[in-house]
Write an enzyme that holds these catalytic residues in place. Structure first.
Site, PDB file in Angstrom:
ATOM      1  N   HIS A 172       0.876  -1.180   0.000  1.00  0.00           N
ATOM      2  CA  HIS A 172       0.000   0.000   0.000  1.00  0.00           C
ATOM      3  C   HIS A 172       0.912   1.228   0.000  1.00  0.00           C
ATOM      4  O   HIS A 172       2.017   1.179   0.558  1.00  0.00           O
ATOM      5  CB  HIS A 172      -0.839  -0.055   1.282  1.00  0.00           C
ATOM      6  CG  HIS A 172      -1.885   0.987   1.416  1.00  0.00           C
ATOM      7  ND1 HIS A 172      -1.613   2.271   1.818  1.00  0.00           N
ATOM      8  CD2 HIS A 172      -3.221   0.939   1.232  1.00  0.00           C
ATOM      9  CE1 HIS A 172      -2.734   2.967   1.879  1.00  0.00           C
ATOM     10  NE2 HIS A 172      -3.729   2.176   1.524  1.00  0.00           N
TER      11      HIS A 172
ATOM     12  N   ASP B 298       2.961  -4.105   8.022  1.00  0.00           N
ATOM     13  CA  ASP B 298       1.752  -3.311   7.851  1.00  0.00           C
ATOM     14  C   ASP B 298       0.576  -4.259   8.104  1.00  0.00           C
ATOM     15  O   ASP B 298       0.277  -5.124   7.287  1.00  0.00           O
ATOM     16  CB  ASP B 298       1.740  -2.750   6.420  1.00  0.00           C
ATOM     17  CG  ASP B 298       0.407  -2.126   6.039  1.00  0.00           C
ATOM     18  OD1 ASP B 298      -0.559  -2.259   6.805  1.00  0.00           O
ATOM     19  OD2 ASP B 298       0.342  -1.520   4.949  1.00  0.00           O
TER      20      ASP B 298
ATOM     21  N   GLN C 147      -4.600  -4.859   7.003  1.00  0.00           N
ATOM     22  CA  GLN C 147      -5.570  -5.872   6.560  1.00  0.00           C
ATOM     23  C   GLN C 147      -5.406  -7.190   7.315  1.00  0.00           C
ATOM     24  O   GLN C 147      -6.338  -8.001   7.353  1.00  0.00           O
ATOM     25  CB  GLN C 147      -5.412  -6.142   5.051  1.00  0.00           C
ATOM     26  CG  GLN C 147      -5.613  -4.929   4.167  1.00  0.00           C
ATOM     27  CD  GLN C 147      -7.003  -4.318   4.267  1.00  0.00           C
ATOM     28  OE1 GLN C 147      -7.969  -4.961   4.678  1.00  0.00           O
ATOM     29  NE2 GLN C 147      -7.129  -3.063   3.890  1.00  0.00           N
TER      30      GLN C 147
ATOM     31  N   LYS D 140     -10.593  -0.153  10.548  1.00  0.00           N
ATOM     32  CA  LYS D 140     -10.720  -1.383   9.748  1.00  0.00           C
ATOM     33  C   LYS D 140     -10.969  -2.582  10.659  1.00  0.00           C
ATOM     34  O   LYS D 140     -11.147  -3.699  10.193  1.00  0.00           O
ATOM     35  CB  LYS D 140      -9.446  -1.618   8.931  1.00  0.00           C
ATOM     36  CG  LYS D 140      -9.214  -0.556   7.864  1.00  0.00           C
ATOM     37  CD  LYS D 140      -7.952  -0.836   7.093  1.00  0.00           C
ATOM     38  CE  LYS D 140      -7.443   0.371   6.352  1.00  0.00           C
ATOM     39  NZ  LYS D 140      -8.060   0.574   5.051  1.00  0.00           N
TER      40      LYS D 140
ATOM     41  N   CYS E 180      -4.750   2.454  -3.607  1.00  0.00           N
ATOM     42  CA  CYS E 180      -3.503   2.961  -2.993  1.00  0.00           C
ATOM     43  C   CYS E 180      -2.363   1.962  -3.161  1.00  0.00           C
ATOM     44  O   CYS E 180      -1.503   1.833  -2.269  1.00  0.00           O
ATOM     45  CB  CYS E 180      -3.688   3.280  -1.507  1.00  0.00           C
ATOM     46  SG  CYS E 180      -4.903   4.529  -1.190  1.00  0.00           S
TER      47      CYS E 180
END
Ligand code: PMP
Length: 401
Positions: free
Chosen positions: A116, A193, A196, A219, A357
């Site tokens: 991302h 990261d 997700q 999220k 993104c």
């Protein structure tokens, strides 16, 4: 109807809506909304400053969430949890901190091609500023991170390996444990990261030997404007503060300042207390269901949707054949993703269209945009069927031969 749906007021307000944009942001359960209302109605006071009873109680609630987050991601110590605005801020803090402390010109940073922008641009900028070399791990033909390529790219010069845990476009799950062994063998740092990954599967930073993990509350079925950065105690002790102001200090004179220990030295100024409380309520909610169950249910939904879409002539589904979550990117041959998304919107089906993104990745897929349906545990197989029916209708509408 999906049993979890009643927990989310959004679905009572939008009964016929198919909400398939959970990788962008998730809906909030009543318990999260109530926690915010309750905090602002009854408990609102400044944390870590005042000594009166309500301020003490607000501070206790805030710190209890820190411990809850630590437990949720398997961190050994609540002091390893920093509250941020979201994943983007967490990754920026790590890059800024590491930049000042650990990196020298000529050092190498390794990313993957599926990052991302928030785990890419920040390192690009740092590389430019400090004269570092950026390298990218490629994908296999299954559109997963290529471990053989990772072995080539990670060398004695690699100081940081920064990768997404789960691709927000392909849904591919990164083999974190194998990567942590590779990067630790050369004494580098593993930054993950988790935007997700944390909402879609159980994550244990200690077992996976992750050095830094960033994720976002919004999220994770929690509020916007709150996020988490986990880092090892060694890094947090080494890294200097990034922002300066109230409460992150110990002693201040007109000429010098000493700072609090981590995590407080990183949390300058009045914090998003309500956001933290809401995040705590979101974690409580998720734990009553169980992340294992959420993972299994979303995986079944994603596998089902990918299979049904793949059977429609003209549909290209991206991502690995062995799907592990509800993230399904696809395109309808010769039609622009935005046109299809507009048609779906008119049919009350909300998906994302664009480059998500992750422009370099979408370029690698050989297209200028994709559609992306991202499903959560409150979605259903019936909704997947509705999307597939609408895609067939879109073909007719656009006179698709
Ligand atoms: N990384 C990934 C993989 C993401 O999907 C996102 C959100 N789309 C981010 C980082 C950035 O998260 P936020 O905008 O909440 O900071």
């Amino acid at each position: 109807m999906n049993a979890y749906r009643k927990d989310f007021p959004f679905f009572a307000a939008h009964q016929d809506l198919v909400y398939f944009d959970n990788a962008a942001t998730t809906q909030k359960p009543t318990t999260v909304i109530q926690a915010l209302v309750n905090y602002y109605s009854n408990d609102n006071a400044s944390v870590h400053r005042s000594t009166y009873t309500l301020a003490q109680q607000a501070t206790d609630q805030y710190e209890q969430v820190r411990a809850k987050v630590a437990d949720f991601i398997g961190a050994k110590d609540a002091k390893q949890i920093l509250f941020t605005k979201g994943t983007t801020e967490g990754l920026n803090w790590i890059a800024q901190g590491i930049c000042h402390q650990l990196l020298q010109p000529g050092d190498e940073i390794v990313l993957s091609v599926m990052e991302h922008h928030s785990n890419l641009v920040v390192w690009q900028r740092l590389a430019k500023e400090l004269g570092l070399k950026l390298k990218y791990i490629n994908l296999t033909d299954q559109q997963t991170l290529d471990l053989a390529d990772a072995r080539q790219k990670i060398t004695a010069k690699t100081k940081v390996l920064a990768v997404t845990g789960v691709s927000n476009v392909l849904g591919s799950v990164t083999p974190i444990l194998q990567l942590s062994e590779l990067i630790h063998a050369v004494n580098g740092i593993l930054v993950v990261d988790g935007a997700q990954m944390v909402p879609t599967m159980p994550v244990n930073v200690s077992q996976l030997q992750i050095d830094c993990l960033a994720f976002s509350g919004h999220k994770l079925f929690g509020p916007t404007g709150i996020g988490v950065l986990y880092a090892t105690s060694t890094l947090l002790n080494e890294l200097p503060p990034i922002e300066f102001g109230g409460e992150m200090v110990d002693q201040v004179s007109l000429t010098t300042t000493s700072f609090q220990p981590a995590p407080y030295k990183f949390e300058a100024g009045t914090q998003n207390v309500a956001g933290v409380i809401g995040l705590g309520a979101a974690i409580d909610y998720l734990q009553t269901i169980g992340m294992d169950k959420i993972h299994t249910e979303e995986k079944m939904l994603g596998q089902y949707l990918a299979k049904q879409l793949g059977e429609v002539a003209g549909v290209n589904v991206y991502g690995p054949i062995k799907r592990d979550n509800g993230i399904v990117a696809f395109n309808l041959d010769r039609l622009h993703a935005h046109d299809v998304a507009t048609f779906l919107d008119a049919n009350q089906i909300y998906v994302r269209a664009g480059t998500h993104c992750a422009q370099p990745l979408v370029n690698i897929l050989g297209v200028n945009a994709t559609l992306r349906a991202s499903l959560a545990f409150y979605n259903s197989f019936e909704e997947c069927d509705q999307l597939v029916t609408a895609i067939k209708a879109a073909k007719e509408f656009f006179d698709y031969a």
